[in-house]
Write a protein that holds these residues in place. Sequence first.
Motif, PDB file in Angstrom:
ATOM      1  N   ALA A 247       0.851  -1.183   0.000  1.00 20.53           N
ATOM      2  CA  ALA A 247       0.000   0.000   0.000  1.00 20.53           C
ATOM      3  C   ALA A 247       0.898   1.248   0.000  1.00 20.53           C
ATOM      4  CB  ALA A 247      -0.892  -0.021   1.230  1.00 20.53           C
ATOM      5  N   PRO A 248       0.387   2.376  -0.534  1.00 21.58           N
ATOM      6  CA  PRO A 248      -0.937   2.573  -1.104  1.00 21.58           C
ATOM      7  C   PRO A 248      -0.957   2.282  -2.606  1.00 21.58           C
ATOM      8  CG  PRO A 248       0.180   4.668  -0.938  1.00 21.58           C
ATOM      9  CD  PRO A 248       1.134   3.645  -0.384  1.00 21.58           C
ATOM     10  N   VAL A 249      -2.148   2.043  -3.134  1.00 25.50           N
ATOM     11  CA  VAL A 249      -2.360   1.831  -4.562  1.00 25.50           C
ATOM     12  C   VAL A 249      -3.514   2.717  -4.989  1.00 25.50           C
ATOM     13  CG1 VAL A 249      -3.065   0.220  -6.353  1.00 25.50           C
ATOM     14  CG2 VAL A 249      -1.502  -0.526  -4.564  1.00 25.50           C
ATOM     15  N   ALA A 250      -3.307   3.525  -6.000  1.00 26.13           N
ATOM     16  CA  ALA A 250      -4.367   4.406  -6.489  1.00 26.13           C
ATOM     17  C   ALA A 250      -4.346   4.386  -8.011  1.00 26.13           C
ATOM     18  CB  ALA A 250      -4.168   5.829  -5.980  1.00 26.13           C
ATOM     19  N   ARG A 251      -5.446   3.901  -8.605  1.00 33.10           N
ATOM     20  CA  ARG A 251      -5.583   3.919 -10.053  1.00 33.10           C
ATOM     21  C   ARG A 251      -7.046   3.723 -10.404  1.00 33.10           C
ATOM     22  NH1 ARG A 251      -6.307   1.497 -14.827  1.00 33.10           N
ATOM     23  NH2 ARG A 251      -4.815   1.908 -16.526  1.00 33.10           N
ATOM     24  N   GLU A 252      -7.507   4.450 -11.386  1.00 33.28           N
ATOM     25  CA  GLU A 252      -8.879   4.300 -11.842  1.00 33.28           C
ATOM     26  C   GLU A 252      -9.078   2.896 -12.392  1.00 33.28           C
ATOM     27  OE1 GLU A 252     -12.000   6.381 -15.020  1.00 33.28           O
ATOM     28  OE2 GLU A 252     -10.016   7.262 -14.645  1.00 33.28           O
ATOM     29  N   GLY A 253     -10.185   2.269 -11.996  1.00 33.44           N
ATOM     30  CA  GLY A 253     -10.513   0.952 -12.507  1.00 33.44           C
ATOM     31  C   GLY A 253     -10.090  -0.193 -11.618  1.00 33.44           C
ATOM     32  N   VAL A 254      -9.366   0.081 -10.523  1.00 37.88           N
ATOM     33  CA  VAL A 254      -8.975  -0.985  -9.614  1.00 37.88           C
ATOM     34  C   VAL A 254      -9.379  -0.630  -8.188  1.00 37.88           C
ATOM     35  CG1 VAL A 254      -7.000  -1.603 -11.065  1.00 37.88           C
ATOM     36  CG2 VAL A 254      -6.647  -0.112  -9.085  1.00 37.88           C
ATOM     37  N   ALA A 255      -9.536  -1.668  -7.374  1.00 39.67           N
ATOM     38  CA  ALA A 255      -9.780  -1.503  -5.945  1.00 39.67           C
ATOM     39  C   ALA A 255      -8.637  -2.144  -5.186  1.00 39.67           C
ATOM     40  CB  ALA A 255     -11.114  -2.152  -5.560  1.00 39.67           C
ATOM     41  N   ALA A 256      -8.238  -1.555  -4.080  1.00 39.03           N
ATOM     42  CA  ALA A 256      -7.159  -2.075  -3.245  1.00 39.03           C
ATOM     43  C   ALA A 256      -7.736  -2.391  -1.866  1.00 39.03           C
ATOM     44  CB  ALA A 256      -6.028  -1.068  -3.138  1.00 39.03           C
ATOM     45  N   VAL A 257      -7.841  -3.679  -1.552  1.00 39.81           N
ATOM     46  CA  VAL A 257      -8.445  -4.130  -0.299  1.00 39.81           C
ATOM     47  C   VAL A 257      -7.346  -4.626   0.630  1.00 39.81           C
ATOM     48  CG1 VAL A 257     -10.143  -5.668   0.747  1.00 39.81           C
ATOM     49  CG2 VAL A 257     -10.518  -4.781  -1.571  1.00 39.81           C
ATOM     50  N   PRO A 258      -7.288  -4.142   1.875  1.00 40.93           N
ATOM     51  CA  PRO A 258      -6.230  -4.576   2.802  1.00 40.93           C
ATOM     52  C   PRO A 258      -6.209  -6.089   2.996  1.00 40.93           C
ATOM     53  CG  PRO A 258      -7.367  -2.656   3.667  1.00 40.93           C
ATOM     54  CD  PRO A 258      -8.150  -3.096   2.466  1.00 40.93           C
TER      55      PRO A 258
END
Length: 291
Positions: A247-258
């Motif tokens: 983490a962190p991950v930020a990009r349109e079209g994806v979700a980042a779940v812990p």
Amino acid sequence: MDPHLLRTFVTVARHESFSVAAHELGYTQSAVSQQIAALEADLDVLLLRRRPVVPTDAGRRLLEHAGAILLRLDAARADVRRVSGGQPVELRVGISPMADSGRLVERLVEVQRSMPRVAVTVSACGADEVAAGVARGELEIGLVDGVTAPSDPLRVVELGTFTTVVVSESPLVVVLPRDHPLAARGVLRLSDLADARWIDAPGAAVPLARLRVVADGFRSGLRYDGAERSVLLAMVAAGGGLAVLPAPVAREGVAAVPLAAPALVHRTELVHGSLTGPAAAIVAGLGFGVR
């Protein structure tokens, strides 16, 4: 055991050829044959079969020890040179692909500006290659990364009497397409995802081989051999598979779940031997705590 003979043996075994090994080492084929015979006489055992050239059982066992023995010898030689040598005119740094390199890069620029005659070279390669490069004296400083339990060391090649400095630790997240059924979860467990399709991207995400150590399954869909996170995230967004990233991950079209279980973190560590000149200035200015 003569290390020169051992190195010749490793080279012949790697190429499975006396002639190719002779070309690489700069010897005649006859000299290589004599060195192998001398090593076999010293150990009183046959190490290589000649036609074809393959290690015997005893040879394979020696190969298991040879890499570590030669690396430690190279490390000792490099460490002595570092202690006794003058100030270097070149600073060589190795960084593994997913290492948290921001602070080190800033410090490299600062030191290079204050010592303009020092040539700074930064190389990107795998964590084991970085660690081995530091051990052999090919690199003054290394930045390695990997996934481990919070209280465990990173699994890189053994460095001997080298200093390890923790740079950072980050939690892990599972990256999924935004429309994936599990994208709205608060947390995820690896055991719940073993049957999912994954992208095998050892240079840009946690390698599937590492995930398989802690849970069963993890079938690979696409494979990505690069190190650019943006490319990997585009593959995830397009439905190519899942990935585990720091983490962190930020990009349109994806979700980042812990990732809730198992308890793993992504850690970056600085490794070095005895430091002088620019390398010492780099590490002194970073302010990391030594482990």
